[in-house]
Write a protein that holds these residues in place. Sequence first.
Motif, mmCIF file in Angstrom:
data_model
loop_
_atom_site.group_PDB
_atom_site.id
_atom_site.type_symbol
_atom_site.label_atom_id
_atom_site.label_comp_id
_atom_site.label_asym_id
_atom_site.label_seq_id
_atom_site.Cartn_x
_atom_site.Cartn_y
_atom_site.Cartn_z
ATOM 1 N N VAL A 1 -5.361 3.665 5.641
ATOM 2 C CA VAL A 1 -6.137 2.476 5.291
ATOM 3 C C VAL A 1 -6.992 2.094 6.493
ATOM 4 O O VAL A 1 -6.576 2.242 7.645
ATOM 5 C CB VAL A 1 -5.197 1.316 4.874
ATOM 6 N N ASP B 1 2.293 1.906 -3.283
ATOM 7 C CA ASP B 1 1.280 2.434 -4.204
ATOM 8 C C ASP B 1 0.865 3.861 -3.867
ATOM 9 O O ASP B 1 -0.011 4.426 -4.530
ATOM 10 C CB ASP B 1 0.019 1.551 -4.158
ATOM 11 N N LEU C 1 0.840 -1.204 0.000
ATOM 12 C CA LEU C 1 0.000 0.000 0.000
ATOM 13 C C LEU C 1 0.874 1.253 0.000
ATOM 14 O O LEU C 1 0.610 2.209 -0.735
ATOM 15 C CB LEU C 1 -0.923 0.007 1.232
ATOM 16 N N HIS C 2 1.916 1.221 0.816
ATOM 17 C CA HIS C 2 2.826 2.369 0.885
ATOM 18 C C HIS C 2 3.493 2.608 -0.473
ATOM 19 O O HIS C 2 3.579 3.747 -0.955
ATOM 20 C CB HIS C 2 3.884 2.123 1.973
ATOM 21 N N GLU D 1 -10.609 -2.233 4.912
ATOM 22 C CA GLU D 1 -9.843 -2.447 3.680
ATOM 23 C C GLU D 1 -8.750 -3.501 3.888
ATOM 24 O O GLU D 1 -8.546 -4.372 3.035
ATOM 25 C CB GLU D 1 -9.213 -1.123 3.211
ATOM 26 N N VAL E 1 -0.572 4.563 7.033
ATOM 27 C CA VAL E 1 0.140 3.425 6.447
ATOM 28 C C VAL E 1 1.636 3.465 6.755
ATOM 29 O O VAL E 1 2.217 2.478 7.201
ATOM 30 C CB VAL E 1 -0.097 3.378 4.916
ATOM 31 N N THR F 1 -0.601 4.858 -0.967
ATOM 32 C CA THR F 1 -1.742 4.956 -0.047
ATOM 33 C C THR F 1 -1.267 5.494 1.307
ATOM 34 O O THR F 1 -0.306 4.984 1.874
ATOM 35 C CB THR F 1 -2.388 3.575 0.151
ATOM 36 N N ALA F 2 -1.935 6.513 1.819
ATOM 37 C CA ALA F 2 -1.494 7.138 3.073
ATOM 38 C C ALA F 2 -2.258 6.597 4.276
ATOM 39 O O ALA F 2 -1.716 6.485 5.370
ATOM 40 C CB ALA F 2 -1.662 8.650 2.991
#
Lengths: 215, 215
Positions: B31, B26, B23-24, B35, B66, B28-29
């Motif tokens: 979550v 990608d 996620l990091h 999710e 994240v 994404t800050a």
Amino acid sequence: MPLDIPNVVIDRLPLYYRLLCDLHADGTAVVSSQELGQALGITPAQIRKDLSYFGRFGKQGRGYAVRRLTEELRQILGLDRRWRVVLIGVGRLGTAIASYRGFDPQGFDIVAIYDANPETAGVKVSPLTVRAVEALAGDLEAQRPDIGIVAVPADAAQDVIDTLVRGGVHAILNYAPIAAHVPTEVQVRQIDPVLALQGMTYHLRRHGADERSRA
Amino acid sequence: MPLDIPNVVIDRLPLYYRLLCDLHADGTAVVSSQELGQALGITPAQIRKDLSYFGRFGKQGRGYAVRRLTEELRQILGLDRRWRVVLIGVGRLGTAIASYRGFDPQGFDIVAIYDANPETAGVKVSPLTVRAVEALAGDLEAQRPDIGIVAVPADAAQDVIDTLVRGGVHAILNYAPIAAHVPTEVQVRQIDPVLALQGMTYHLRRHGADERSRA
């Protein structure tokens, strides 16, 4: 049989089954939950609780009848028949899996093996010939195997898993380091050495800290 | 940090860590536990409970940061350093393990490999040369590796594990199909595809019974 047995209990039953098979082979007729627990590193209370899901196997204070419990577990786990397995991915790991002699005695027959590499397709791995992965969907339709073992690289794994699921496979052993997405009716077990190592480094780190503080 | 976190919780943390790293990467800050749960097939309540052992990472209704959670898990799991690993057993499986490129990026360095077969000793497997298993005890004394990976046949595995334990190794990844006996301060994780398959055939058997009863 009850319907809502936790997966964590189901996943311990094969451990009990393997140990009981060994005890039976050694001529042991009766075993206590204490003895089972000591051999497996599980508390006797946990073992009694796990086995109580499936009825009353043990008699209070007398232990479990090894042969009867072995046979019950064999049926509960579905090991009283043979299962047809396809393997996808015949790199170094897949070759080791295809050649592993531990599957056959437990009722698992690898019936077909597949690889995406055109140079690997057609190669013989023990009695089987590697097939092109493009043939997988059609083969599943025709042959209806029970289980798929996925040993392809991470970036190819979800596609292969999707093909298996569409082809009616309800059990997948996934060696690729991804969290596979499958419908709820499909079972997945992950074999991932990195995750296993990372579960131990937590303890190593604390242990190391302990040793340093004693020094 | 609390001392009595169940192993089953510890063993889920690497799953969270891997997903959070993805996620990091990608971008994404934040979550939510919903999710995380959806991606991993774990209930959000379980995830919140697991992470609550290690302090308050999430803010009610806002999800987890994240980057911060990734870094905390990296430290908790001891992944903020490198670990020295020895591998014993360089058959087909051991060769696949020695060649696996997934260990290095996660901080695991295979520093020595051993085999009991005199014909295998001296062979090169990528950068390493296979050493005779007789050298293991002395090497452990001199080099103090952190982790042992055991990929020898079942009948040789307990001896190798005993040697590792005597040599001060506190974490063992065991690929041999035996229930390893170790002192309580030593961590063992078992990689056993047959046990994993047997945990799934329980469900296949019931599923098959369901399908037949619907037919």
